[in-house]
Design an enzyme around this catalytic site. Structure first.
Site, short mmCIF file in Angstrom:
data_model
loop_
_atom_site.label_atom_id
_atom_site.label_comp_id
_atom_site.label_asym_id
_atom_site.label_seq_id
_atom_site.Cartn_x
_atom_site.Cartn_y
_atom_site.Cartn_z
N CYS A 98 0.96 -1.11 0.06
CA CYS A 98 0.22 -0.60 -0.01
C CYS A 98 0.97 1.45 0.15
O CYS A 98 1.08 2.42 -0.68
CB CYS A 98 -0.73 0.15 0.98
SG CYS A 98 -1.93 -1.21 0.80
N HIS A 99 1.31 1.42 0.84
CA HIS A 99 2.54 2.24 1.52
C HIS A 99 4.45 2.42 1.44
O HIS A 99 4.59 2.97 1.44
CB HIS A 99 2.23 3.38 2.13
CG HIS A 99 0.43 3.95 2.40
ND1 HIS A 99 -0.57 2.58 2.98
CD2 HIS A 99 -0.26 4.66 1.04
CE1 HIS A 99 -1.64 3.39 2.31
NE2 HIS A 99 -1.00 4.88 1.43
N GLY A 100 4.04 0.86 0.53
CA GLY A 100 5.74 1.27 0.71
C GLY A 100 6.63 0.95 1.96
O GLY A 100 7.28 0.94 2.27
#
Lengths: 169, 419
Positions: free
Chosen positions: A133-135
Site C-alpha cells: 500500500c505505502h511501501g
C-alpha cells in the site's frame, strides 16, 4: 454581604442542572458503548493452531479476531539474519528474542502498522515482509526497517500448549 | 420581499393565514431579487440541490434491495445489478451521481474562491458550505464501503486506521468504530445506517445555507454590493429559474453520458471482486474526488503528521474569510490574486493526479512541494496579497462596466442633475 447574594433559588438551579447533566451523561454511555466489540466478537478472541503440517521456510495465515495472523517456521538463515541486526539501526528497536518465544516460530499479526494493509511475505529490501500500500519494508523478524509504518508488526499474546500446538489470544 | 404575497384561492388563503408556508416559499423562489449579471458558474447551486435529491431518491430505492451484512452485501449488490427491475440503472445513477455531485461541488467552491463569495458579509454561508462538504466526504466514503468489494474493504481499512494515529486512545477508538478488532460486519451495518442518515443532515444544512444566502443576497461576478430591488437586480423567477433549468439540462446530458455509456469509468475494477480480508489489492486508490487529499496524506512520512495535515487541508477552508485580507471580492479586480487563484486550482489538480500514482521517487517529491504550496496559498499568499496588491477601481453599479462611454456620460449627467 456581597451584592450578588446566593439565594436558595440559585442553589436549586445549580443542583438541578448538575443532576440533569449527570443523568444525561450516564444515559449517553449505552448509546456510545453499543458500538464497542460485543460479546459474540469477544467470544472468538482465541484460536488454537496445530503446527505439525508446517515445514521450515513455510508460512501459514490464520484468522484471529477477524485479522490475519502470520505463523512462519523460519529457516536458520532467517533466524541468523534477524539476530545479527544492530538494534541502533531500527526505528522501533526490539530484540528478535523478545519477538519470538521459540526462534523457529515467528507469530505476528499480519497487518501493516501504517494503515492496516496485509503485507506480502518474503518480499522487500530486508527479505521479510513488504506492504504494497505505502511501501513499508519489514525484516525477517517483522521489524519495520524502511517506509511510513511507525512500529514493528504486532506480536499477539500466544502460548505453546505443547511442542506442536499454539493458542493465540 | 415576501410580506405582500396573498394567495388567490380561498383554500390557499385559509392555509396561509394559519401557516405562512406559501409566503415563505414564494418569497425565496419567485420575486427574490438577484443580481442581473450572474453567469453560468452561479447555476451550480441549483445543480447541487438536484444532485442531493437524486442521491436521496435513488438511495432510498436501492436500500429496499441492499443487505448490510458482510456475508450478503456483495451478493445483494450483484442481485440489484442482475435481477432487480432497472436495478442496474438505479445503481449506476447513484454511483455516478456521487461523482457528479463532487464535480459540481468543486466547481461551486472554485466559483466562490474566484469571485470572493466567502467574504464579508457571506462568511457563514461559506462555513456552512464547508460543513456540507465535510458531510459529503463522510457520506461518499461510507457509501463506497457498502458494495463490500476489495476497494470498499481496503479503503475502509485504511481510512478507519487513520484514527489509530491518535495518541493514547487511538486503538480503543478504532476498535470502537469497528465494533471488533478488524473491519467486518459490525462496521458495514453502522456505515449503512450513517450513510442513510447523513444526506438528510446535508439537506438540513442546505436549507441553512440558502437561508443565510438570502439575507445579504447573492454575490456577483463584479463582487460589488448591489442594492436589493434596484436596477441591478432582477426577480429570481423567471430569469434565474430558466437559466438554472438550462444549465441543469446540459448537466443532465453529461450525467446521462456517464450512466449510459461509461458507467464504470470512474470506478475501480477491483471493487467487482468480493472483499477478502487476507489479500490487499496491489494499489489502494480512493475515488477520484478524494485524490488531492490522499496525496496530502501520503506526502508526510509520519502517520500522525499525515492525518493532521489531511484534516487541516479541509479545516483551513473554514478560516478562509479571515485569511484573505483583501476587501475586494472578485478576482476580476485583483490582478495578482487572479493569477494565484488559477495557480491554486492547477495545484489541486496536480495533487489529484499525484494521489493516483505510487508514492515514491519523483512523485513523492512533487507531492511534498504541491502540499506545501496548498497550505502556503492560505497562510502566506492570501494574507499578504491584501496588503501588497494594487486592486483595480470597482464599478459603482453592475451596469457601469457594460455601458458605452456615451451612455456612461449620460448616466453621470443624470445622477449629477438629480443630486
Amino acid at each position: 454581604m456581597s451584592e450578588k447574594q446566593v439565594t436558595r433559588r440559585n442553589f436549586l438551579y445549580v443542583t438541578t442542572g448538575a443532576f440533569a447533566a449527570a443523568g444525561a451523561a450516564s444515559l449517553a454511555w449505552p448509546f456510545v458503548d453499543q458500538m464497542n466489540p460485543d460479546a459474540s466478537v469477544k467470544a472468538l478472541a482465541s484460536t488454537e493452531i496445530d503446527l505439525r503440517p508446517i515445514i521450515p521456510g513455510q508460512s501459514i495465515t490464520v484468522m484471529w479476531r477477524g485479522k490475519p495472523v502470520f505463523i512462519r517456521r523460519r529457516t536458520q538463515a532467517e533466524i541468523d539474519e534477524a539476530k545479527k541486526v544492530n538494534l541502533a539501526d531500527l526505528p522501533h528497536p526490539e530484540e528478535d528474542s523478545d519477538r519470538a518465544q521459540n526462534p523457529e516460530w515467528l507469530v505476528m499479526v499480519g497487518i501493516c502498522t501504517h494503515l492496516g494493509c496485509v503485507p506480502l511475505g518474503q518480499k522487500g529490501d530486508y527479505n521479510g515482509w513488504f506492504c504494497p500500500c505505502h511501501g513499508s519494508h519489514y525484516d525477517t523478524s517483522g521489524r519495520i526497517r524502511k517506509g511510513p509504518a511507525p512500529t514493528n508488526l504486532e506480536i499477539p499474546d500466544y502460548v505453546f500448549l505443547n511442542e506442536t500446538t499454539i493458542k493465540i489470544g | 420581499m415576501s410580506e405582500n404575497y396573498a394567495p388567490k384561492s380561498a383554500v390557499g388563503k385559509w392555509f396561509n393565514d394559519r401557516l405562512p408556508l406559501l409566503n415563505l416559499i414564494y418569497g425565496h423562489l419567485l420575486p427574490y431579487p438577484t443580481p442581473k449579471n450572474l453567469n453560468y458558474w452561479w447555476t451550480f447551486g441549483g445543480i447541487l440541490t438536484f444532485c442531493l435529491v437524486t442521491q436521496i431518491i435513488t438511495g432510498l430505492v436501492l436500500a429496499m434491495h441492499y443487505v448490510a451484512d458482510a456475508d450478503l452485501a456483495f451478493a445483494s449488490v450483484e442481485h440489484i445489478m442482475r435481477d432487480v427491475n432497472y436495478g442496474w440503472l438505479l445503481r449506476y445513477i447513484h454511483a455516478n451521481g456521487a461523482s457528479l455531485f463532487f464535480m459540481a461541488v468543486y466547481i461551486h467552491m472554485a466559483r466562490s474562491l474566484f469571485y470572493g463569495s466567502y467574504k464579508e458579509p457571506r462568511e457563514l454561508i461559506w462555513i456552512i458550505g464547508v460543513f456540507i462538504f465535510l458531510l459529503m466526504i463522510a457520506t461518499a466514503f461510507m457509501g463506497y464501503v457498502l458494495p463490500w468489494g476489495q476497494m470498499s474493504f481496503w479503503g475502509a481499512t485504511v481510512i478507519t486506521n487513520l484514527f489509530s494515529a491518535i495518541p493514547l486512545v487511538g486503538e480503543s477508538v478504532t476498535n470502537w468504530l469497528w465494533g471488533g478488532y478488524a473491519v467486518g460486519s459490525p462496521l458495514l451495518t453502522r456505515f449503512f445506517t450513517l450513510h442513510y442518515l447523513m444526506p438528510f443532515l446535508i439537506f438540513a444544512l442546505v436549507i441553512l445555507h440558502v437561508w443565510a444566502l438570502h439575507v445579504p443576497g447573492n454575490n456577483n461576478p463584479e463582487g460589488i454590493n448591489v442594492v436589493q430591488g434596484s436596477q441591478d437586480t432582477v426577480p429570481f423567477h423567471p430569469h434565474y429559474v430558466v437559466k438554472d433549468m438550462f444549465a441543469l439540462v446540459v448537466f443532465l446530458v453529461v450525467f446521462a453520458g456517464f450512466v449510459f455509456f461509461v458507467p464504470n469509468l470512474l470506478g475501480h475494477t477491483d471493487n467487482y471482486i468480493e472483499a477478502n480480508p487476507l489479500q490487499t489489492p496491489e494499489h489502494i486508490v480512493p475515488e477520484w474526488y478524494f485524490l488531492p487529499f490522499y496525496a496530502i496524506l501520503r506526502s508526510v512520512p509520519d502517520k500522525l503528521g499525515g492525518v493532521i495535515l489531511m484534516v487541516s487541508a479541509i479545516a483551513i477552508l473554514a478560516f478562509l474569510p479571515w485569511l484573505d485580507t483583501s476587501k475586494v471580492r472578485s478576482a476580476k479586480y485583483r490582478p495578482l490574486y487572479r493569477q494565484f487563484v488559477w495557480l491554486f486550482f492547477a495545484n489541486v489538480i496536480l495533487l489529484g493526479y499525484l494521489g493516483a500514482q505510487t508514492a515514491d521517487g519523483l512523485f513523492l517529491i512533487i507531492g511534498r512541494i504541491a502540499t506545501a504550496y496548498y497550505f502556503a496559498h492560505f497562510i502566506i499568499i492570501l494574507p499578504l496579497l491584501g496588503y501588497i496588491e494594487k486592486t483595480k477601481p470597482l464599478p459603482k453599479s453592475l451596469s457601469e462596466p457594460v455601458l458605452s462611454p456615451e451612455e456612461r456620460q449620460m448616466k453621470a449627467a443624470a445622477s449629477g442633475a438629480s443630486a
